[in-house]
Design a protein around this motif. Structure first.
Motif, PDB file in Angstrom:
ATOM      1  N   GLN A   5      49.004  36.578  45.037  1.00 57.63           N
ATOM      2  CA  GLN A   5      49.185  38.004  44.721  1.00 57.63           C
ATOM      3  C   GLN A   5      48.351  38.446  43.521  1.00 57.63           C
ATOM      4  O   GLN A   5      48.269  39.639  43.216  1.00 57.63           O
ATOM      5  CB  GLN A   5      50.657  38.287  44.428  1.00 57.63           C
ATOM      6  N   ASN A   6      47.764  37.474  42.840  1.00 62.60           N
ATOM      7  CA  ASN A   6      47.020  37.772  41.610  1.00 62.60           C
ATOM      8  C   ASN A   6      46.306  36.493  41.185  1.00 62.60           C
ATOM      9  O   ASN A   6      46.624  35.411  41.671  1.00 62.60           O
ATOM     10  CB  ASN A   6      48.005  38.210  40.520  1.00 62.60           C
ATOM     11  N   MET A   7      45.357  36.600  40.278  1.00 63.77           N
ATOM     12  CA  MET A   7      44.721  35.421  39.675  1.00 63.77           C
ATOM     13  C   MET A   7      44.024  35.865  38.394  1.00 63.77           C
ATOM     14  O   MET A   7      43.882  37.057  38.118  1.00 63.77           O
ATOM     15  CB  MET A   7      43.687  34.801  40.622  1.00 63.77           C
ATOM     16  N   TYR A   8      43.582  34.882  37.611  1.00 62.28           N
ATOM     17  CA  TYR A   8      42.782  35.171  36.423  1.00 62.28           C
ATOM     18  C   TYR A   8      41.312  35.024  36.794  1.00 62.28           C
ATOM     19  O   TYR A   8      40.988  34.386  37.794  1.00 62.28           O
ATOM     20  CB  TYR A   8      43.166  34.203  35.295  1.00 62.28           C
ATOM     21  N   PHE A   9      40.421  35.580  35.975  1.00 58.66           N
ATOM     22  CA  PHE A   9      39.001  35.500  36.372  1.00 58.66           C
ATOM     23  C   PHE A   9      38.272  34.285  35.823  1.00 58.66           C
ATOM     24  O   PHE A   9      37.151  34.008  36.228  1.00 58.66           O
ATOM     25  CB  PHE A   9      38.245  36.792  36.034  1.00 58.66           C
ATOM     26  N   GLY A  46      49.795  30.261  31.197  1.00 55.66           N
ATOM     27  CA  GLY A  46      50.499  31.151  32.122  1.00 55.66           C
ATOM     28  C   GLY A  46      49.630  31.733  33.217  1.00 55.66           C
ATOM     29  O   GLY A  46      50.146  32.358  34.139  1.00 55.66           O
ATOM     30  N   GLU A  47      48.316  31.537  33.129  1.00 48.34           N
ATOM     31  CA  GLU A  47      47.436  32.129  34.140  1.00 48.34           C
ATOM     32  C   GLU A  47      47.122  31.132  35.263  1.00 48.34           C
ATOM     33  O   GLU A  47      47.303  29.925  35.113  1.00 48.34           O
ATOM     34  CB  GLU A  47      46.134  32.613  33.495  1.00 48.34           C
ATOM     35  N   ILE A  48      46.629  31.656  36.364  1.00 58.92           N
ATOM     36  CA  ILE A  48      46.298  30.820  37.520  1.00 58.92           C
ATOM     37  C   ILE A  48      44.835  31.048  37.884  1.00 58.92           C
ATOM     38  O   ILE A  48      44.375  32.185  38.007  1.00 58.92           O
ATOM     39  CB  ILE A  48      47.210  31.154  38.716  1.00 58.92           C
ATOM     40  N   SER A  49      44.112  29.933  38.048  1.00 61.66           N
ATOM     41  CA  SER A  49      42.674  30.001  38.281  1.00 61.66           C
ATOM     42  C   SER A  49      42.343  30.219  39.761  1.00 61.66           C
ATOM     43  O   SER A  49      43.068  29.742  40.643  1.00 61.66           O
ATOM     44  CB  SER A  49      42.061  28.688  37.794  1.00 61.66           C
ATOM     45  N   PRO A  50      41.216  30.885  40.017  1.00 61.93           N
ATOM     46  CA  PRO A  50      40.775  31.043  41.412  1.00 61.93           C
ATOM     47  C   PRO A  50      40.611  29.697  42.122  1.00 61.93           C
ATOM     48  O   PRO A  50      40.892  29.580  43.311  1.00 61.93           O
ATOM     49  CB  PRO A  50      39.422  31.748  41.298  1.00 61.93           C
ATOM     50  N   LEU A  51      40.157  28.678  41.388  1.00 60.21           N
ATOM     51  CA  LEU A  51      39.951  27.368  42.027  1.00 60.21           C
ATOM     52  C   LEU A  51      41.281  26.724  42.415  1.00 60.21           C
ATOM     53  O   LEU A  51      41.378  26.026  43.429  1.00 60.21           O
ATOM     54  CB  LEU A  51      39.170  26.431  41.095  1.00 60.21           C
ATOM     55  N   MET A  52      42.302  26.957  41.589  1.00 58.05           N
ATOM     56  CA  MET A  52      43.634  26.427  41.937  1.00 58.05           C
ATOM     57  C   MET A  52      44.136  27.092  43.214  1.00 58.05           C
ATOM     58  O   MET A  52      44.697  26.436  44.095  1.00 58.05           O
ATOM     59  CB  MET A  52      44.618  26.687  40.793  1.00 58.05           C
ATOM     60  N   ILE A  53      43.915  28.393  43.297  1.00 53.33           N
ATOM     61  CA  ILE A  53      44.361  29.119  44.494  1.00 53.33           C
ATOM     62  C   ILE A  53      43.581  28.618  45.710  1.00 53.33           C
ATOM     63  O   ILE A  53      44.144  28.402  46.783  1.00 53.33           O
ATOM     64  CB  ILE A  53      44.169  30.640  44.308  1.00 53.33           C
ATOM     65  N   ARG A  54      42.275  28.382  45.499  1.00 53.60           N
ATOM     66  CA  ARG A  54      41.432  27.930  46.617  1.00 53.60           C
ATOM     67  C   ARG A  54      41.943  26.632  47.227  1.00 53.60           C
ATOM     68  O   ARG A  54      41.745  26.370  48.408  1.00 53.60           O
ATOM     69  CB  ARG A  54      39.985  27.759  46.117  1.00 53.60           C
TER      70      ARG A  54
END
Ligand code: PGA
Length: 247
Positions: free
Chosen positions: A64-68, A76-84
């Protein structure tokens, strides 16, 4: 041919057991719908649980969201690579992020670029705040979100037109109006980009949106955590868009 897509945004709903039950019910009921891409966006802590239930294939997952930034000391943030690692899509610039968490057009642009660089498909949300017949606001938001993104990458994103006044209010926007705004959004270079509508979509109004060729998909909030509602929405979308593509 732009692909039909139905996205379920679970927002900050579902405890662990609810997420597993919902995912299981949707997996079992949506298995026979190959005509549309179905994307579930659970709360980030449950993405892996939902992945374990639905597997890879028929149902895709999104955040639903990510950090850049891709990694670093960003508590507390979530990286695009983690989501990938666990999902294909990520919602960027949802109006609730813009309103409650101060996301500006610049941040939305940075996140969209970062999502593309990580190999995610960003679902970029735009929409006017007040109910008025003026597509200028979503068009300006879209231009800002796509700043510096090469034209050839526009097929790798999805755009969601979500008038803020229609989100969670039951006051869904008229399909003709949505079609008109989407035509304006397409002039920003989205000829081949899937464009979705979101805002109080449910099983009763879904057919009217599906009937509009301008609308490639829907982004569903409240109705996406009620399994029978969401299944009906997906079935209608897949059926109507499938017939249309064969016509
Ligand atoms: P809603 O939410 O379907 O509950 O209006 C849509 C959204 O926020 O994406």
């Amino acid at each position: 041919m732009r692909r039909p897509i139905v996205v379920g945004n679970w927002k900050m709903y579902t405890r662990a057991a609810d997420a597993t039950i919902l995912a299981t019910t949707l997996r079992d009921n949506l298995a026979r719908l190959p005509e549309a891409e179905i994307v579930l966006c659970p709360p980030a802590v449950w993405i892996s649980e939902v992945l374990a239930v639905v597997g890879r294939g028929r149902i895709e997952l999104g955040a639903q969201n990510m950090y850049f930034e891709v990694e670093g000391a960003f508590t507390g943030e979530i990286s695009p690579l983690m989501i990938r690692d666990v999902a294909k899509y990520v919602i960027i610039g949802h109006s609730e992020r813009r309103e409650h968490f101060g996301e500006t057009d610049e941040i939305v642009n940075e996140k969209t670029i970062a999502a593309l660089e990580a190999g995610l498909v960003p679902i970029v949300c735009v929409g006017e705040r007040k109910k008025k017949n003026n597509p200028a606001e979503p068009v300006a938001e879209l231009k800002a979100a796509l700043e510096e993104i090469p034209k050839k990458r526009l097929t790798d994103i999805v755009v969601a037109y979500e008038p803020v006044w229609a989100i969670g209010t039951g006051d869904n926007a008229a399909p003709e109006y949505v079609a008109r705004v989407i035509n304006q959004l397409r002039e920003v270079g989205l000829a081949e980009t899937p464009v979705l509508y979101g805002g109080s979509v449910n099983s009763k109004n879904i057919a009217a949106y599906a009937a509009r060729p301008e609308i490639d998909g829907v982004l569903v909030g409240g109705a996406s955590i009620r399994s029978s509602e969401f299944v009906k929405i997906c079935e209608t979308w897949a059926r109507v868009k499938h017939f249309r593509s064969q016509a």
